[in-house]
Design an enzyme around this catalytic site. Structure first.
Site, PDB file in Angstrom:
ATOM      1  N   ASP A   1       0.826  -1.202   0.000  1.00  0.00           N
ATOM      2  CA  ASP A   1       0.000   0.000   0.000  1.00  0.00           C
ATOM      3  C   ASP A   1       0.869   1.264   0.000  1.00  0.00           C
ATOM      4  O   ASP A   1       0.610   2.217  -0.740  1.00  0.00           O
ATOM      5  CB  ASP A   1      -0.911  -0.015   1.228  1.00  0.00           C
TER       6      ASP A   1
ATOM      7  N   LYS B   1       1.528   4.303  -2.888  1.00  0.00           N
ATOM      8  CA  LYS B   1       1.394   5.731  -2.595  1.00  0.00           C
ATOM      9  C   LYS B   1       2.620   6.524  -3.039  1.00  0.00           C
ATOM     10  O   LYS B   1       2.490   7.588  -3.646  1.00  0.00           O
ATOM     11  CB  LYS B   1       1.145   5.928  -1.097  1.00  0.00           C
TER      12      LYS B   1
END
Length: 813
Positions: free
Chosen positions: A676, A680
């Site tokens: 994750d 980003k």
């Protein structure tokens, strides 16, 4: 003296006729009246259909005849005085015998002549006017008069031309000596000098009323219908449309020419020269003021109305052989005229290379054939191309006398349509500048009307239509925030945010008028089965202006449909990072499609939840700054975990708490594996202008291999318990060095990495509490002291607020 005309909807049944008689009585108390009535309801259509069936030797023609007969019998039984019923029935039965004889003749001959059709189609008015005259006699001093004794026309049986000299003489002779307070006449019908029956064509009853008004120099012509005047747009398609209080004759003619069916253009002609005002009134709401049509319009908005015509075909004649050759236009229009083909719109290129004309779809096949025949010589020698035919179109028009005095109206019109991906095929604007017309796809007509109405008539309140997928923690909070702020947004930001569709993985619901956000959960439980394709197709079919697809999921399949929405000018707002962290080619394609179709693609919540990280970065780049280095703690869930994990806690329990409080993805391994965070930092690098793939991000995972290889949450949590000593060792090493554990993302000189780091007490990341995120941007303008953004970076409420902020950005564009 006033002239009142009542249309078919006003006299459709007994209840409506009672209302009409009451209006006549009220108006007769103030003025002497001429009352013109149409046929009951759809009688004329039924009679024409019966005649056509008869001519086709179809015995079903009697069904339509009997329907008409039954309706008139019911009205007589219900409303005519008992002592008058026998006389009225005898007269009406006589008319029906004549009608049946004519229909039987068509059936036997297997044909219908123009004269026969004109005679048959006029029976509706003959029947209705005689009955209503007898009903009205109960309330007022009324007399019946046959219009065929007054209006004289040419020998064309349909759309006959009025002989005004004879007609006016007849009207003056009759009305000068007529002492009755009310004279009731049939509309639509007339006769030739020889006494043959004719009709006045489409809108003929309005036209009859205008002829009488002009002949007697009436004080006012009133058209009573089923709407309260001429509206700013078709109220059936534009719910925010409202009646216009006052317009000019010219504005009314332009609006009626382009589809406003309240009044027909020929109606205005007889009264225009005598400056007799026309008032449009509502039979069912007679207290409403309606619309006054007169010589002078009121000042105010430059655009008085928006109208449109459906079922338009665009014919384009073009070729190099047209340039500099005189008479091409003349031949084209003579060909259309010779075959009785009405031209609705004309536009010609200044290069003389092409001429476009708009006609009705019903004439398209004949027009194409005849034009190609007329230009066969030039087509054969390739000087002119065969006529190009484009169907499925509509014309939309802005109308207003004061438009010529205002700059930029065309720009506003085409800009607002363009933003909503309404493709304009042709444009026409008269030299008088009272009308700007555009040819568009019929499928876009409703969206175009609403877009233009919002632009020119509404208090700059922009409607944004949302199609929401995913109503878990984030989605539920997002809908709650919209519900809470709806009034504020309308009052302060002039935004009307409307949720049109909601979907989860099992059910979906749609409501074009807007879903109630008080009861959406109950509605969704009873919704239809959902699918991504069906949800998209329904959204596309609605074709609403300012449409936005909201993705509140973390689902890859949902991210794969963004392209379909953007290509159809439907904006996309998403907290789902998968699309923007997918292959670089796909990321670039989505950005390109967004620009090409003017469809917003916003994903602020992909990094930092509700923090304005991506928006700030975009502004830096747009203003000419250049990013060299990024350091960030981008996982609110991991920050929460390592802020709460120590020697007296269990790593398993802290992770479970983070999931329960909504800080992690549904699959917590996505957060803890670093995937994750890698997505980003990849997104930030790409938004900074660097071309990286996810595989280029160095991921220094802290989870044991066995934990990473689990395939479900239960096994994952079991592995965390198994490796508790490993996590405690990570904590101890940091604590021994007087450091705190933070999962850091870095981008520097085109390279990126993510991993667990020991952060000393003097570092900006050291005191980052709870689930907060922090980003440091080192740029040309911030080379030493970086631009810093810090705040809550996880949680349903802040993520929902970030999505909400993106919706507001779209609304403010």
């Amino acid at each position: 003296m006033n002239v009142l005309k009542f249309g078919g909807s006003s006299v459709a049944n007994s209840q409506n006729i009672e209302k009409v008689v009451q209006i006549i009585a009220n108006e007769a108390a103030k003025n002497q009246l001429i009352v013109v009535v149409s046929a009951f309801g759809k009688t004329t259509n039924k009679l024409i259909e019966a005649a056509e069936q008869a001519a086709q030797n179809n015995a079903n023609y009697l069904d339509g005849y009997k329907e008409v007969e039954l309706l008139h019998s019911e009205v007589i039984e219900t409303l005519v005085s008992k002592n008058q019923q026998e006389e009225v029935k005898n007269h009406i039965n006589s008319l029906f015998k004549q009608l049946r004889t004519l229909l039987e003749g068509c059936y036997l001959l297997k044909e219908i002549t123009p004269k026969a059709l004109a005679t048959i189609s006029g029976f509706g008015e003959l029947l209705s006017s005689y009955i209503i005259a007898n009903i009205a006699n109960k309330e007022v001093d009324a007399v019946y008069k046959d219009s065929r004794e007054l209006i004289i026309t040419s020998n064309t049986f349909d759309k006959a031309q009025v002989d005004f000299a004879l007609t006016n003489a007849n009207c003056n002779a009759f009305f000068t000596h007529n002492q009755q307070q009310v004279t009731i006449l049939p509309g639509f019908i007339a006769r030739t000098k020889e006494g043959e029956p004719t009709t006045l064509g489409r809108g003929g009853s309005d036209y009859s009323a205008a002829i009488y008004a002009a002949a007697v120099n009436a004080d006012e012509l009133q058209i009573w219908t089923d709407v309260s005047g001429m509206y700013t747009a078709n109220p059936h398609l534009v719910k925010q449309a409202f009646p216009v209080s006052h317009i000019s004759y010219q504005e009314a003619m332009e609006l009626s020419h382009f589809g406003a069916k309240v009044i027909y253009p020929p109606t205005i002609q007889p009264v225009l020269h005598k400056e007799i005002p026309i008032r449009i009134k509502n039979t069912f709401e007679p207290e409403n003021a309606g619309t006054v049509i007169s010589k002078i319009t009121e000042n105010g908005k430059p655009v008085k109305g928006i109208s449109h015509i459906e079922n338009i075909t665009l014919l384009t004649l073009e070729g190099s052989g047209m340039i500099g050759v005189s008479g091409i236009s003349k031949r084209l229009f003579e060909t259309l005229s010779a075959h009785n083909i009405n031209v609705v719109l004309i536009t010609q290129a200044s290069s003389e290379h092409s001429i476009c004309v708009g006609i009705y779809d019903e004439d398209a096949e004949k027009a194409a054939l005849k034009i190609n025949e007329a230009f066969a010589f030039e087509i054969e020698r390739h000087k002119i191309d065969p006529i190009r035919v484009e169907q499925g179109l509509a014309i939309i028009a802005l109308v207003g006398d004061n438009m010529r005095n205002h700059q930029g109206l065309s720009g506003q019109m085409f800009s607002s349509l363009g933003k909503n991906n309404v493709n304009i095929r042709a444009i026409a604007q008269g030299a008088s500048e009272k009308n700007i017309s555009a040819v568009i796809n019929s499928s876009d007509a409703k969206k175009a009307l609403n877009t233009l109405h919002e632009q020119f008539f509404e208090e700059k309140v922009k409607q944004v239509n949302l199609f929401v997928t995913g109503v878990g923690n984030v989605g539920e909070r997002f809908l709650a925030q919209i519900h809470q702020q709806k009034k504020y947004l309308k009052e302060h930001l002039k935004l009307n945010i409307r949720v049109v569709a909601i979907s989860n993985s099992k059910q979906m619901i749609f409501d074009e008028k807007g879903i109630s956000l008080k009861s959406w959960k109950e509605q969704l439980q009873d919704g239809e089965a959902s699918s991504l394709e069906h949800f998209f197709q329904r959204t596309k079919a609605l074709n609403l202006r300012n449409s936005v697809f909201i993705d509140n999921t973390a689902n890859q399949k949902v991210s794969e449909v963004y392209e379909h929405y953007l290509t159809n000018n439907i904006g996309v707002v998403t907290c789902n990072k998968i699309a923007c962290a997918s292959e670089l080619e796909n990321y670039k394609k989505l950005k390109y499609i967004s620009r090409k179709y003017s469809a917003p693609f916003l994903f602020e919540t992909n990094v930092g939840a509700g923090l304005p990280i991506i928006d700030t970065l975009k502004n830096l780049i747009a203003s000419g700054d250049r990013v060299h280095k990024i350091q960030a703690v981008l996982s609110g869930s991991l920050n929460f975990v390592f802020n709460n994990f120590n020697e007296s806690t269990s790593f398993h329990d802290v992770v479970q708490q983070a999931q329960e409080e909504g800080y992690t993805e549904p699959d917590p391994k996505i957060d803890l594996s670093g995937v994750d965070v890698a997505r980003k930092i990849l997104i930030l690098a790409r938004e900074s202008g660097y071309e990286l793939e996810l595989s280029n991000i160095e991921n220094n995972a802290f989870l044991p291999k066995k934990s990473l290889e689990t395939t479900n949450n239960a096994d994952f949590y079991t592995s965390l318990i198994e490796f508790e000593n490993h996590f405690q060792q990570l904590y101890k090493e940091a604590a021994d060095n007087n450091c705190r554990l933070k999962y850091v993302a870095e981008f520097n000189d085109g390279k990126a990495s993510v991993g667990l780091q020991h952060i000393p007490f003097d570092h900006p990341f050291y005191n980052l509490e709870g689930s907060d995120n922090i980003v440091l941007f080192f740029t040309d303008r911030y080379p030493v002291n970086p631009l810093q953004i810090k705040g809550a970076g996880a949680g349903a409420d802040v993520t929902a607020s970030g999505i909400f902020a993106d919706v507001i950005r779209i609304g403010n564009q």
